[in-house]
Design a protein around this motif. Structure first.
Motif, PDB file in Angstrom:
ATOM      1  N   LEU A  53       5.010  22.028  24.697  1.00 45.56           N
ATOM      2  CA  LEU A  53       6.248  21.720  25.423  1.00 45.56           C
ATOM      3  C   LEU A  53       7.154  20.767  24.640  1.00 45.56           C
ATOM      4  CD1 LEU A  53       7.089  22.860  28.206  1.00 45.56           C
ATOM      5  CD2 LEU A  53       4.668  23.150  27.716  1.00 45.56           C
ATOM      6  N   LEU A  54       6.577  19.927  23.802  1.00 42.55           N
ATOM      7  CA  LEU A  54       7.421  19.091  22.944  1.00 42.55           C
ATOM      8  C   LEU A  54       8.172  19.950  21.928  1.00 42.55           C
ATOM      9  CD1 LEU A  54       5.232  15.915  22.286  1.00 42.55           C
ATOM     10  CD2 LEU A  54       7.398  16.038  23.533  1.00 42.55           C
ATOM     11  N   CYS A  55       7.514  20.993  21.448  1.00 43.77           N
ATOM     12  CA  CYS A  55       8.209  21.929  20.550  1.00 43.77           C
ATOM     13  C   CYS A  55       9.320  22.664  21.290  1.00 43.77           C
ATOM     14  CB  CYS A  55       7.212  22.923  19.944  1.00 43.77           C
ATOM     15  SG  CYS A  55       6.136  22.210  18.687  1.00 43.77           S
ATOM     16  N   VAL A  56       9.100  22.968  22.571  1.00 49.43           N
ATOM     17  CA  VAL A  56      10.165  23.575  23.373  1.00 49.43           C
ATOM     18  C   VAL A  56      11.349  22.611  23.474  1.00 49.43           C
ATOM     19  CG1 VAL A  56      10.806  24.467  25.646  1.00 49.43           C
ATOM     20  CG2 VAL A  56       8.572  25.017  24.674  1.00 49.43           C
ATOM     21  N   ALA A  57      11.053  21.330  23.681  1.00 49.97           N
ATOM     22  CA  ALA A  57      12.127  20.334  23.755  1.00 49.97           C
ATOM     23  C   ALA A  57      12.889  20.260  22.436  1.00 49.97           C
ATOM     24  CB  ALA A  57      11.540  18.973  24.109  1.00 49.97           C
ATOM     25  N   ALA A  58      12.152  20.248  21.321  1.00 52.14           N
ATOM     26  CA  ALA A  58      12.813  20.217  20.013  1.00 52.14           C
ATOM     27  C   ALA A  58      13.642  21.479  19.796  1.00 52.14           C
ATOM     28  CB  ALA A  58      11.769  20.076  18.906  1.00 52.14           C
ATOM     29  N   GLY A  59      13.116  22.625  20.253  1.00 53.64           N
ATOM     30  CA  GLY A  59      13.883  23.860  20.155  1.00 53.64           C
ATOM     31  C   GLY A  59      15.135  23.830  20.999  1.00 53.64           C
TER      32      GLY A  59
ATOM     33  N   TRP B  17      10.752  26.512  15.794  1.00 52.24           N
ATOM     34  CA  TRP B  17      10.336  25.763  16.979  1.00 52.24           C
ATOM     35  C   TRP B  17       9.721  26.676  18.040  1.00 52.24           C
ATOM     36  CZ3 TRP B  17       9.322  21.054  16.342  1.00 52.24           C
ATOM     37  CH2 TRP B  17      10.119  20.200  15.582  1.00 52.24           C
ATOM     38  N   VAL B  18      10.314  27.849  18.267  1.00 50.70           N
ATOM     39  CA  VAL B  18       9.770  28.778  19.264  1.00 50.70           C
ATOM     40  C   VAL B  18       8.388  29.260  18.844  1.00 50.70           C
ATOM     41  CG1 VAL B  18      10.063  31.052  20.312  1.00 50.70           C
ATOM     42  CG2 VAL B  18      12.018  29.498  20.148  1.00 50.70           C
ATOM     43  N   THR B  19       8.227  29.602  17.570  1.00 46.16           N
ATOM     44  CA  THR B  19       6.929  30.051  17.071  1.00 46.16           C
ATOM     45  C   THR B  19       5.880  28.965  17.238  1.00 46.16           C
ATOM     46  OG1 THR B  19       8.000  31.514  15.471  1.00 46.16           O
ATOM     47  CG2 THR B  19       5.702  30.949  15.061  1.00 46.16           C
ATOM     48  N   ALA B  20       6.215  27.730  16.878  1.00 45.88           N
ATOM     49  CA  ALA B  20       5.267  26.620  17.027  1.00 45.88           C
ATOM     50  C   ALA B  20       4.897  26.417  18.489  1.00 45.88           C
ATOM     51  CB  ALA B  20       5.873  25.345  16.442  1.00 45.88           C
ATOM     52  N   ALA B  21       5.902  26.454  19.379  1.00 48.27           N
ATOM     53  CA  ALA B  21       5.637  26.245  20.808  1.00 48.27           C
ATOM     54  C   ALA B  21       4.705  27.311  21.364  1.00 48.27           C
ATOM     55  CB  ALA B  21       6.958  26.229  21.575  1.00 48.27           C
ATOM     56  N   LEU B  22       4.953  28.557  21.021  1.00 45.29           N
ATOM     57  CA  LEU B  22       4.160  29.648  21.603  1.00 45.29           C
ATOM     58  C   LEU B  22       2.763  29.716  20.995  1.00 45.29           C
ATOM     59  CD1 LEU B  22       6.920  32.374  21.967  1.00 45.29           C
ATOM     60  CD2 LEU B  22       5.806  31.051  23.771  1.00 45.29           C
ATOM     61  N   ILE B  23       2.622  29.447  19.721  1.00 46.73           N
ATOM     62  CA  ILE B  23       1.280  29.491  19.123  1.00 46.73           C
ATOM     63  C   ILE B  23       0.436  28.322  19.641  1.00 46.73           C
ATOM     64  CG2 ILE B  23       0.039  29.193  16.935  1.00 46.73           C
ATOM     65  CD1 ILE B  23       2.080  30.976  15.632  1.00 46.73           C
ATOM     66  N   LEU B  24       1.039  27.170  19.848  1.00 42.70           N
ATOM     67  CA  LEU B  24       0.306  26.061  20.472  1.00 42.70           C
ATOM     68  C   LEU B  24      -0.066  26.398  21.908  1.00 42.70           C
ATOM     69  CD1 LEU B  24       2.395  23.080  19.064  1.00 42.70           C
ATOM     70  CD2 LEU B  24      -0.029  23.524  18.610  1.00 42.70           C
TER      71      LEU B  24
END
Length: 489
Positions: free
Chosen positions: A164-170, A137-144
């Protein structure tokens, strides 16, 4: 059609899928699996352990275990570990895509092959633990987020919202996810002199949506278990992370220096090339997009590493979401070394052609970087085989969790819960595979109930004649595990 995606998927399968079922669940893997099994019994909103809310971690990873176990109808070693393997694969493909988009096909393939070559990934990628799911989740959030920044002065609202949705999921996977995002986003925006974006409507709108997702989950939980239970658990988790383990020993200043070194050592040998990116003038060798990627990886790696070094309770795996950045820096350092070596080789060949008596090439001329890379990957694959076939069996040998669980099933009638007081052995209880209930006092035990006791509890019961011995067994640590039945008063 490029074969790179196929090669990377095969590489991930070899590193992450091979060994999923090797050995019984180890240490807190069993805890994750037990809570994941509760999802199959309907507890999807918040984690449940032995019939009680268990809110030290949010439900994201447990729900993933439950979803992975739906086809089989029960949690197994493979389905408990599968979410981590999927998250590791997604992280590798995301990093490969990032490098491919910015630096080209060769860099993308190199990043995909080398990012998972860390001893941390060797242990945690095929694991039922939460760490690798958080990395995903962190990797997805930061690459997006990086993709949003590539748009220039006006970041893409769509990529910001997805980030930010990936941050929420993380966050719904582990509480620390927002810290990794913030400690990367703020430094990179400061480096680009774009801190005003943090108060711009695209970022604020995306943040509000992410906060609403987490707040909506918190509202559901508090409706069922109460606000005090959730808030108290979060406070205790924060205290555990940010307070020294021992007040008498005080703050562990020595670990502030040793912790980053341990994290760096866990990423050898590629972390050696990461140091190359700190050399003066290194950034000038790249174009604008390459410099943005370099700065982004630096902002991802070093502020987070410094933060977790300052946190009193240190564990190398806490820094696992930093791993893609550190390995990414290693890839950029390796690419620079590769180019420098190739340029040096061309100069040597040009000189040798002008020298009539230079009949022999230097002894190292045949050792191209590609050959060295292939040799390293072969060695890493061999290390994976040794880990699965030798290390895993040895570290779980003699624990006998499955045999003890089988004995419990033999003596506890089907359909009757097994009660617990102070016993903590999730390995045995996972393989037991039947409902268990945790009680705070022996007075709450119903007459005739079966209860698993530690030795001190049994000695007290024996003295007071409140229970009869059913079976004397041993847990995974070799300590007594006593099955008793409650006698009438």
């Amino acid at each position: 059609m490029s074969l790179a995606p196929v090669l990377l998927v095969g590489w991930c399968a070899a590193l992450f899928l091979y060994g999923l079922g090797a050995g019984p669940l180890y240490r807190t893997e069993s805890l994750r699996a037990i809570i994941g099994a509760e999802c199959l019994r309907g507890h999807w909103v918040y984690p449940v352990l032995h019939g009680e809310p268990f809110l030290t971690k949010p439900p994201g990873h447990y729900a993933a275990i439950g979803l992975a176990s739906l086809p089989t109808g029960r949690v197994t070693e493979v389905t408990a570990r599968l979410p981590s393997a999927i998250a590791a694969t997604v992280s590798v493909l995301l990093m490969a895509g990032l490098f491919r988009r910015v630096l080209g096909d060769r860099a993308g393939l190199l990043a995909g092959l080398l990012v998972p070559c860390s001893i941390l990934w060797l242990d945690k990628a095929p694991s039922a633990e939460i760490d690798m799911t958080l990395v995903g989740w962190v990797t997805a959030a930061l690459i997006l987020f990086h993709r949003a920044l590539e748009a220039g002065e006006r970041p893409s609202p769509g990529f910001l919202a997805a980030s930010l949705l990936c941050v929420a999921a993380g966050t719904l996977t582990k509480w620390t996810a927002p810290a990794f995002f913030a400690l990367t986003a703020v430094p990179i925006l400061a480096w680009r002199r774009q801190l005003q974006l943090l108060v711009g409507w695209p970022f604020l709108a995306a943040t509000l949506v992410a906060v609403a997702v987490v707040a909506g989950w918190a509202a559901l939980v508090t409706q069922q278990v109460g606000w005090d239970a959730l808030a108290d658990t979060v406070r205790k988790e924060a205290a555990y992370r940010f307070a020294p383990k021992s007040a008498a020993k005080g703050y562990p200043w020595s670990e502030v220096l040793t912790y980053p070194l341990l994290v760096w050592a866990a990423h050898l040998p590629l972390s050696l090339f990461a140091l190359r990116t700190l050399r003066r003038g290194f950034a000038a060798r790249w174009d604008d997009r390459g410099r943005l990627l370099l700065a982004f990886l630096h902002c991802w790696a070093w502020p987070n590493l410094l933060f977790w070094a300052l946190v009193p309770n240190h564990n190398v795996r806490y820094a696992l979401p930093v791993s893609p950045a550190l390995m990414g820096l290693g890839v950029m350092g390796l690419l620079d070394w590769w180019c420098a070596r190739s340029a040096s080789g061309r100069r040597e060949r040009a000189v040798s052609e002008r020298v009539d008596d230079a009949r022999q090439q230097p002894a190292h001329a045949g050792r191209s970087p590609a050959v060295l890379l292939a040799a390293f990957l072969a060695l890493w694959l061999a290390a994976k085989v040794v880990f699965v076939e030798v290390v895993v069996p040895r570290r779980t040998a003699g624990r006998d969790a499955e045999a003890t669980a089988a004995a419990l099933r033999e003596y506890v009638p089907a359909g009757e819960p097994l009660y617990l007081l102070k016993l903590k052995d999730e390995g045995v209880l996972f393989y037991y595979g039947r409902p268990s209930r945790k009680l705070s006092s022996p007075a709450q035990l119903p007459q005739g109930a079966h209860v698993a006791l530690i030795e001190a509890e049994w000695r007290e019961w024996e003295a007071n004649r409140t229970g009869e011995l059913v079976r004397w067994m041993y847990d995974q640590q070799g300590d007594p595990l006593i099955l008793a039945r409650v006698l009438p008063p």
